[in-house]
Design a protein around this motif. Structure first.
Motif: not given
Length: 418
Positions: A154-164
């Motif tokens: 969650m910590v590593n993926v969340y920022p990029y996932a929300h942007y995509i």
């Protein structure tokens, strides 16, 4: 002799206290939980590794389990499990497969039209959205087996996932508007269609939409960040999604949020409703009772179905984001549960287009069969040609028509669109 005994007891006491302190620390680390919830298809997060610290946001100390006493925790967890572990894998796997097949078929030389350029770009954006949603399913699955591993993901993926997620939803909205505009010109202004509805122009529009929506969504990638928070009152440590300095800047984020929500939901919906109404009105006037629809009108009806599905699926998200003013991670469990449902509708919109193409477009079906079912398609062509020849002979005209209806229906020169 008494002095050494006292020293040994003191040493033993100190050792026990140190051991208890270490055990307490380890237990607190084991109790780290992501109480903010995690959804790669909603909300937002900041980047970087979380910091172990206790900080204050707008004068209030952060606490763990702030949303667990609102009475809707069970509703949120149920909605999360149903959508994340049942609905998402079904929609994502079938949708990604369908979009890949659509992209292959729409790239065929028989499908070279401006409308199909928009639909190809739409397949790309929908696939990005579904791949992003598939991460949600993976995270929830991992959380059932190893919660700490899910938290690291969650910590590593969340920022990029929300942007995509934000980019894909915005691109899908405006590509759907582009398809509707292309149909509107073809149906309502056919004399100008050849000059306006060209393949190079359609490609330029698609590239422009992707670039503009990627730029528009940049601030959302820096709105939140993950942080490990120690709740002194509950004596637990948890991961929380907290707003960044940019996210707390209301002079920037309030107008930006309104603009983004309007551009990704409200404005496209109203444009699509207007264009669809105009197109349907023209088709109704052109329709002759007892006569089959022309190929152009059949294509238009298929695209209207695509647009209607989009309107139905995106309207709940647009209402939640704009008029109700509800976000995701910063809301209570009831809103999060509703958000799970609205996000599932967005996933449905990204997964269903292949079914609509196959169901409503004869040209798409024929091209698909030609590419993936060549032997069966050839037999159908021969049977069709024989039927046409036999009908010509029975009519007494002596003319043998050997043109297959499948070839005729799939020839791009005779079709206005797909």
């Amino acid at each position: 002799m008494t002095s050494p005994n006292v020293s040994a007891e003191d040493t033993l006491e100190v050792s026990l206290n140190a051991s208890l302190s270490i055990l307490t620390t380890l237990m607190n680390l084991d109790n780290v939980t992501a109480t903010s919830g995690y959804g790669v298809s909603g909300g937002g997060a900041g980047g970087g590794e979380p910091l172990v610290m206790q900080r204050e946001e707008e004068g209030e100390a952060l606490h763990c389990n702030t949303n667990d006493t609102d009475g809707y925790k069970h509703f949120y967890e149920t909605a999360q499990m149903v959508t994340g572990l049942i609905i998402y894998p079904i929609l994502c796997i079938t949708g990604i497969t369908g979009n890949a097949l659509s992209l292959i078929v729409l790239s065929h030389r028989d499908m070279a039209t401006s409308t199909n350029v928009y639909l190809s770009a739409l397949s790309v954006s929908d696939t990005l959205k579904l791949l992003n949603d598939l991460l949600y399913f993976v995270m929830l699955t991992i959380s059932l087996i190893s919660p700490p591993s899910a938290e690291v993901m969650m910590v590593n993926v969340y920022p990029y996932a929300h942007y995509i997620f934000t980019v894909a939803v915005c691109v899908t909205a405006w590509l759907t508007v582009s398809v509707a505009m292309d149909r509107f010109i073809a149906v309502c202004h056919p004399s100008r269609a050849k000059s306006l509805c060209t393949i190079p122009r359609a490609r330029a529009v698609c590239v422009t939409v992707f670039m503009l929506m990627m730029l528009l969504s940049i601030p959302s990638a820096f709105r939140y960040r993950m942080e490990v928070v120690h709740d002194g009152a509950a004596n637990v440590t948890c991961m929380e999604i907290v707003t960044t300095e940019l996210g707390r800047n209301k002079q920037v984020m309030v107008p930006y949020t309104w603009i983004q929500n309007f551009l990704r939901g409200i404005v496209p919906v109203f444009i699509l409703i207007y264009l669809n109404a105009r197109i349907i009105n023209i088709l109704r006037k052109e329709r002759i009772k007892g006569k089959k629809l022309s190929s152009r009108n059949r294509i238009t009806l298929m695209l209207i179905a695509v647009i209607v599905v989009f309107i139905v699926c995106i309207t709940p998200d647009a209402i939640m984001s704009t008029f109700v003013g509800k976000g995701y991670v910063e809301e209570d469990n009831m809103v999060k549960g509703v958000r799970e449902i609205t996000d599932a509708l967005l996933a449905l919109n990204s997964a269903i287009n292949f079914v609509l193409y196959c169901t409503l477009s004869l040209v798409f079906r024929n091209t698909f069969c030609k590419m993936f079912c060549s032997s069966s398609f050839a037999r159908m062509q021969r049977k069709s040609s024989k039927c046409v020849m036999r009908n010509g002979e029975d009519g007494g005209g002596g003319t043998q028509l050997q043109i297959s209806v499948y070839e005729r229906e799939s020839h791009p020169a005779e079709e206005d669109g797909m």
